[in-house]
Scaffold this motif. Structure first.
Motif, PDB file in Angstrom:
ATOM      1  N   GLY A 215     -25.276  -9.318  45.815  1.00 43.48           N
ATOM      2  CA  GLY A 215     -26.267  -8.256  44.784  1.00 43.48           C
ATOM      3  C   GLY A 215     -27.002  -7.195  45.657  1.00 43.48           C
ATOM      4  N   GLY A 216     -28.282  -6.895  44.601  1.00 43.28           N
ATOM      5  CA  GLY A 216     -28.686  -5.535  45.226  1.00 43.28           C
ATOM      6  C   GLY A 216     -29.933  -6.364  44.740  1.00 43.28           C
ATOM      7  N   ARG A 217     -30.885  -4.943  45.025  1.00 50.93           N
ATOM      8  CA  ARG A 217     -32.803  -4.553  44.327  1.00 50.93           C
ATOM      9  C   ARG A 217     -33.047  -5.511  42.895  1.00 50.93           C
ATOM     10  N   GLY A 218     -32.084  -5.420  42.493  1.00 46.46           N
ATOM     11  CA  GLY A 218     -32.352  -6.218  41.151  1.00 46.46           C
ATOM     12  C   GLY A 218     -31.588  -7.309  41.036  1.00 46.46           C
ATOM     13  N   GLN A 259     -21.067   2.040  53.451  1.00 46.88           N
ATOM     14  CA  GLN A 259     -21.247   2.477  54.724  1.00 46.88           C
ATOM     15  C   GLN A 259     -21.899   2.564  56.033  1.00 46.88           C
ATOM     16  N   THR A 260     -22.825   1.497  55.971  1.00 48.64           N
ATOM     17  CA  THR A 260     -23.264   0.785  57.641  1.00 48.64           C
ATOM     18  C   THR A 260     -23.615  -0.484  57.293  1.00 48.64           C
ATOM     19  N   GLY A 261     -22.286  -0.430  57.183  1.00 47.57           N
ATOM     20  CA  GLY A 261     -22.196  -2.148  56.848  1.00 47.57           C
ATOM     21  C   GLY A 261     -21.051  -2.583  56.702  1.00 47.57           C
ATOM     22  N   VAL A 262     -19.889  -4.330  56.198  1.00 42.20           N
ATOM     23  CA  VAL A 262     -18.624  -4.512  56.009  1.00 42.20           C
ATOM     24  C   VAL A 262     -18.310  -3.875  55.203  1.00 42.20           C
ATOM     25  N   LEU A 272     -23.860  -7.575  41.099  1.00 42.87           N
ATOM     26  CA  LEU A 272     -25.091  -7.582  40.119  1.00 42.87           C
ATOM     27  C   LEU A 272     -26.493  -7.083  40.828  1.00 42.87           C
ATOM     28  N   GLY A 273     -26.471  -6.331  39.934  1.00 49.02           N
ATOM     29  CA  GLY A 273     -28.256  -5.478  40.395  1.00 49.02           C
ATOM     30  C   GLY A 273     -28.035  -5.053  40.960  1.00 49.02           C
ATOM     31  N   ILE A 274     -26.721  -3.920  41.434  1.00 54.75           N
ATOM     32  CA  ILE A 274     -26.439  -2.622  42.426  1.00 54.75           C
ATOM     33  C   ILE A 274     -26.195  -1.548  41.466  1.00 54.75           C
ATOM     34  N   SER A 275     -27.290  -0.771  42.121  1.00 58.77           N
ATOM     35  CA  SER A 275     -27.043   0.360  41.277  1.00 58.77           C
ATOM     36  C   SER A 275     -25.510   1.214  41.027  1.00 58.77           C
ATOM     37  N   GLY A 276     -25.240   1.031  42.854  1.00 56.03           N
ATOM     38  CA  GLY A 276     -23.963   1.947  43.011  1.00 56.03           C
ATOM     39  C   GLY A 276     -24.228   3.290  43.394  1.00 56.03           C
ATOM     40  N   ALA A 277     -25.423   3.180  44.743  1.00 52.63           N
ATOM     41  CA  ALA A 277     -25.368   4.290  45.869  1.00 52.63           C
ATOM     42  C   ALA A 277     -24.118   4.676  46.278  1.00 52.63           C
ATOM     43  N   ILE A 278     -23.114   5.790  47.165  1.00 59.82           N
ATOM     44  CA  ILE A 278     -22.387   6.215  47.558  1.00 59.82           C
ATOM     45  C   ILE A 278     -21.781   5.745  48.080  1.00 59.82           C
ATOM     46  N   GLN A 279     -23.230   5.374  49.338  1.00 63.22           N
ATOM     47  CA  GLN A 279     -22.687   4.512  50.740  1.00 63.22           C
ATOM     48  C   GLN A 279     -22.479   2.847  49.810  1.00 63.22           C
ATOM     49  N   HIS A 280     -23.233   2.291  49.013  1.00 65.74           N
ATOM     50  CA  HIS A 280     -22.728   1.001  48.528  1.00 65.74           C
ATOM     51  C   HIS A 280     -21.127   1.474  48.338  1.00 65.74           C
ATOM     52  N   ALA A 292     -19.048  -5.241  37.415  1.00 63.79           N
ATOM     53  CA  ALA A 292     -20.832  -4.889  37.405  1.00 63.79           C
ATOM     54  C   ALA A 292     -21.110  -4.968  36.275  1.00 63.79           C
ATOM     55  N   ILE A 293     -23.170  -6.115  36.817  1.00 66.24           N
ATOM     56  CA  ILE A 293     -23.816  -6.040  35.299  1.00 66.24           C
ATOM     57  C   ILE A 293     -25.052  -5.319  36.146  1.00 66.24           C
ATOM     58  N   ASN A 294     -25.240  -5.234  35.044  1.00 63.39           N
ATOM     59  CA  ASN A 294     -26.650  -4.083  35.237  1.00 63.39           C
ATOM     60  C   ASN A 294     -27.188  -3.387  34.326  1.00 63.39           C
ATOM     61  N   ASN A 298     -26.275   3.570  32.822  1.00 62.67           N
ATOM     62  CA  ASN A 298     -26.166   4.918  33.593  1.00 62.67           C
ATOM     63  C   ASN A 298     -26.756   4.304  34.751  1.00 62.67           C
ATOM     64  N   ALA A 299     -25.911   3.783  35.241  1.00 66.20           N
ATOM     65  CA  ALA A 299     -26.321   3.209  36.886  1.00 66.20           C
ATOM     66  C   ALA A 299     -24.807   4.000  37.674  1.00 66.20           C
ATOM     67  N   PRO A 300     -24.488   4.167  38.416  1.00 66.14           N
ATOM     68  CA  PRO A 300     -23.138   5.016  38.988  1.00 66.14           C
ATOM     69  C   PRO A 300     -22.148   3.350  39.187  1.00 66.14           C
ATOM     70  N   VAL A 310     -23.296  -4.103  30.370  1.00 67.31           N
ATOM     71  CA  VAL A 310     -24.746  -4.085  30.544  1.00 67.31           C
ATOM     72  C   VAL A 310     -25.985  -4.643  30.318  1.00 67.31           C
ATOM     73  N   GLY A 311     -26.140  -5.356  31.021  1.00 64.31           N
ATOM     74  CA  GLY A 311     -27.593  -7.032  31.196  1.00 64.31           C
ATOM     75  C   GLY A 311     -28.219  -7.341  31.761  1.00 64.31           C
ATOM     76  N   ASP A 312     -28.623  -8.062  31.644  1.00 61.13           N
ATOM     77  CA  ASP A 312     -29.231  -8.845  32.382  1.00 61.13           C
ATOM     78  C   ASP A 312     -28.774  -9.646  33.388  1.00 61.13           C
ATOM     79  N   VAL A 313     -28.626  -9.209  34.676  1.00 56.73           N
ATOM     80  CA  VAL A 313     -28.393 -10.484  35.275  1.00 56.73           C
ATOM     81  C   VAL A 313     -28.886 -12.027  35.540  1.00 56.73           C
ATOM     82  N   PHE A 314     -29.947 -12.143  35.157  1.00 61.54           N
ATOM     83  CA  PHE A 314     -30.849 -13.562  35.042  1.00 61.54           C
ATOM     84  C   PHE A 314     -30.310 -14.713  33.616  1.00 61.54           C
TER      85      PHE A 314
HETATM   86  P1  FAD Z   1     -31.660   0.587  43.408  1.00 71.76           P
HETATM   87  O1  FAD Z   1     -30.469   1.138  44.032  1.00 71.76           O
HETATM   88  O2  FAD Z   1     -32.735   0.168  43.928  1.00 71.76           O
HETATM   89  O3  FAD Z   1     -30.672  -0.975  42.200  1.00 71.76           O
HETATM   90  C1  FAD Z   1     -30.982  -2.055  42.192  1.00 71.76           C
HETATM   91  C2  FAD Z   1     -30.196  -1.638  40.571  1.00 71.76           C
HETATM   92  O4  FAD Z   1     -29.993  -3.232  39.844  1.00 71.76           O
HETATM   93  C3  FAD Z   1     -30.378  -1.239  39.460  1.00 71.76           C
HETATM   94  O5  FAD Z   1     -29.478   0.150  38.866  1.00 71.76           O
HETATM   95  C4  FAD Z   1     -31.223  -1.588  38.006  1.00 71.76           C
HETATM   96  O6  FAD Z   1     -30.834  -0.917  36.683  1.00 71.76           O
HETATM   97  C5  FAD Z   1     -30.622  -2.521  38.605  1.00 71.76           C
HETATM   98  N1  FAD Z   1     -31.012  -3.783  38.039  1.00 71.76           N
HETATM   99  C6  FAD Z   1     -32.849  -4.165  37.954  1.00 71.76           C
HETATM  100  N2  FAD Z   1     -32.731  -5.321  37.585  1.00 71.76           N
HETATM  101  C7  FAD Z   1     -32.176  -5.980  37.145  1.00 71.76           C
HETATM  102  C8  FAD Z   1     -31.947  -6.643  36.178  1.00 71.76           C
HETATM  103  N3  FAD Z   1     -32.423  -8.257  36.203  1.00 71.76           N
HETATM  104  N4  FAD Z   1     -30.457  -7.230  35.561  1.00 71.76           N
HETATM  105  C9  FAD Z   1     -28.903  -6.563  35.790  1.00 71.76           C
HETATM  106  N5  FAD Z   1     -29.871  -4.993  36.446  1.00 71.76           N
HETATM  107  C10 FAD Z   1     -30.583  -4.852  37.246  1.00 71.76           C
HETATM  108  N6  FAD Z   1     -26.137   0.667  50.637  1.00 71.76           N
HETATM  109  C11 FAD Z   1     -25.976  -0.008  51.146  1.00 71.76           C
HETATM  110  O7  FAD Z   1     -25.922  -1.300  49.845  1.00 71.76           O
HETATM  111  N7  FAD Z   1     -25.088   0.071  51.795  1.00 71.76           N
HETATM  112  C12 FAD Z   1     -24.623   0.640  52.839  1.00 71.76           C
HETATM  113  O8  FAD Z   1     -24.064   0.229  54.552  1.00 71.76           O
HETATM  114  C13 FAD Z   1     -25.766   1.597  53.212  1.00 71.76           C
HETATM  115  N8  FAD Z   1     -25.910   2.931  53.938  1.00 71.76           N
HETATM  116  C14 FAD Z   1     -26.347   3.899  54.216  1.00 71.76           C
HETATM  117  C15 FAD Z   1     -26.499   4.865  55.267  1.00 71.76           C
HETATM  118  C16 FAD Z   1     -27.597   5.579  55.353  1.00 71.76           C
HETATM  119  C17 FAD Z   1     -27.534   6.925  56.055  1.00 71.76           C
HETATM  120  C18 FAD Z   1     -27.898   5.932  53.889  1.00 71.76           C
HETATM  121  C19 FAD Z   1     -29.084   7.159  53.993  1.00 71.76           C
HETATM  122  C20 FAD Z   1     -28.744   5.290  52.814  1.00 71.76           C
HETATM  123  C21 FAD Z   1     -27.846   3.649  52.631  1.00 71.76           C
HETATM  124  N9  FAD Z   1     -27.253   2.919  52.167  1.00 71.76           N
HETATM  125  C22 FAD Z   1     -26.615   1.520  52.087  1.00 71.76           C
HETATM  126  C23 FAD Z   1     -28.480   2.896  50.771  1.00 71.76           C
HETATM  127  C24 FAD Z   1     -28.262   3.438  49.323  1.00 71.76           C
HETATM  128  O9  FAD Z   1     -28.609   4.859  49.322  1.00 71.76           O
HETATM  129  C25 FAD Z   1     -29.304   2.693  48.029  1.00 71.76           C
HETATM  130  O10 FAD Z   1     -30.341   2.873  48.605  1.00 71.76           O
HETATM  131  C26 FAD Z   1     -29.011   1.645  48.544  1.00 71.76           C
HETATM  132  O11 FAD Z   1     -27.549   0.907  47.831  1.00 71.76           O
HETATM  133  C27 FAD Z   1     -29.154   0.716  47.115  1.00 71.76           C
HETATM  134  O12 FAD Z   1     -28.962  -0.860  46.954  1.00 71.76           O
HETATM  135  P2  FAD Z   1     -29.185  -0.839  45.129  1.00 71.76           P
HETATM  136  O13 FAD Z   1     -27.778  -0.862  44.430  1.00 71.76           O
HETATM  137  O14 FAD Z   1     -28.987  -2.276  45.563  1.00 71.76           O
HETATM  138  O15 FAD Z   1     -30.697  -0.759  44.712  1.00 71.76           O
END
Ligand code: FAD
Length: 329
Positions: A215-218, A259-262, A272-280, A292-294, A298-300, A310-314
């Motif tokens: 799960g992510g910030r979402g 990258q900085t985790g497992v 779930l609710g994870i954007s897909g940043a390169i570090q993830h 992926a559910i987001n 356009n989430a990466p 594409v939709g709401d995880v809840f």
């Molecule tokens: P966000 O980027 O905020 O994405 C949240 C997503 O949730 C969005 O795409 C949004 O559309 C979606 N969303 C919101 N509400 C809902 C809903 N109700 N239903 C469906 N979708 C929803 N990140 C890691 O994960 N692991 C690492 O090891 C890591 N190492 C890092 C190391 C460095 C040096 C740096 C600079 C960064 C690192 N990061 C790492 C952080 C990374 O760059 C991102 O900030 C992080 O992965 C973002 O987490 P996220 O996708 O949960 O949050």
């Protein structure tokens, strides 16, 4: 580095002296290109059961390196055991798991035995001429695959847990050699006490799990993370998280994938609710099937997903959990 035959595999063991989950993949990788020799450090007289278990995982030969300080010296006995086995079996390739413990051993062995480390491999094979062993690596968040080998000296490869699917044929009666560790290097530190990290509520451990739901910030809050756990339990999966979810306090840092985790390579990874940043992506992109559910189309994460919703995880996840339960019954 031609004529590989005996391939040393460093055995990591649990607190109860059982082979850890990483061992089966290492033996599988070794058996695909040569004859695996499992190298395990044990307390004197305690290796018989372990040897049988290693045979069942496909080790044709088991080298039990006995050390009274087994496990208490941050890898010193393992370095000595591998250095001894390197001589005994005339081995030119060593496979270890890409875990903190074994990476430490790999680096120290490279110094002790005159070798080089190919770190974080996701595959091992021969080159086209069948002469050189090539390690493959997934780098830059999985966007590129690179290859490495060692010219001259011992080749030591740390293999990412979960990345090797091949398994070696069980061996009913492995050839066992037992010897004291003769070349223990001086310990940098001594482990006085250790306790295994508590497995998350009976769920599989993240590292090496066959399925992971992250799960992510979402997900929005610590309380909402129950949704992630419910889907994980329905699938028999481990629970992971993005760094944003960890930083927000939804789950402990040990859940972080990336990258900085497992780094994980499960059969199934659900984001779930994870954007897909390169570090993830760096920690999950080599998963076999990614779902992926987001709500942002356009989430990466959708660039690497095999199945995207594409939709709401809840609204989607509860239905998914219900449907999985219905199909089970
Ligand atoms: P966000 O980027 O905020 O994405 C949240 C997503 O949730 C969005 O795409 C949004 O559309 C979606 N969303 C919101 N509400 C809902 C809903 N109700 N239903 C469906 N979708 C929803 N990140 C890691 O994960 N692991 C690492 O090891 C890591 N190492 C890092 C190391 C460095 C040096 C740096 C600079 C960064 C690192 N990061 C790492 C952080 C990374 O760059 C991102 O900030 C992080 O992965 C973002 O987490 P996220 O996708 O949960 O949050």
């Amino acid at each position: 580095m031609a004529n590989i035959k005996n391939i040393l595999v460093l055995v990591e063991t649990t607190g109860e002296g059982k082979p850890k989950a990483t061992v089966a993949g290492l033996l599988g990788a070794a058996a695909a290109i040569g004859d695996p020799v499992a190298v395990a450090v044990t307390a004197p007289g305690h290796g018989d059961t372990l040897a049988a278990e290693l045979g069942a995982l496909g080790a044709g030969q088991v080298y039990l390196a006995e050390s009274p300080s087994a496990g208490s010296e941050l890898g010193s006995a393992q370095v000595g055991a591998l250095a001894d086995a390197h001589q005994k079996y005339a081995a030119s390739l060593v496979l270890v798991a890409n875990t903190n413990d074994s990476k430490t051993v790999a680096g120290r062995l490279a110094i002790a035995a005159g070798g080089s480390v190919c770190a974080d491999a996701v595959g091992i094979r021969y080159d086209e001429d069948g002469q050189e062993v090539i390690a493959t690596h997934s780098v830059f968040g999985g966007d590129f695959t690179t290859e490495s080998t060692v010219e001259g000296g011992l080749m030591i490869v740390s293999v990412r847990p979960g990345s090797i699917e091949a398994r070696a044929q069980p061996v009913a009666e492995p050839r066992i050699a037992t010897a004291p560790v003769s070349t223990v290097s001086s310990p940098g530190a001594r482990i006085v006490e250790s306790t295994d990290a508590v497995v998350q509520n009976g769920r599989p451990a993240l590292r090496g799990a066959k399925a992971v739901v992250s799960g992510g910030r979402g997900i929005g809050s610590k309380e909402n993370f129950l949704l992630v756990e419910q889907l994980a339990d329905a699938l028999g999966a481990a629970v992971g998280a993005s760094r944003a979810a960890v930083d927000a306090g939804y789950v402990p840092q040990s859940y972080q994938v990336g990258q900085t985790g497992v780094s994980v390579t499960p059969q199934l990874y659900v984001a779930l609710g994870i954007s897909g940043a390169i570090q993830h992506r760096a920690g999950m992109q080599t998963s076999r099937t990614i779902v992926a559910i987001n709500k942002d189309e356009n989430a990466p994460i959708f660039d690497v997903a095999d199945f995207g919703v594409v939709g709401d995880v809840f609204s989607i996840v509860p239905k998914l959990v219900e449907e999985i339960a219905a199909r089970r019954n």
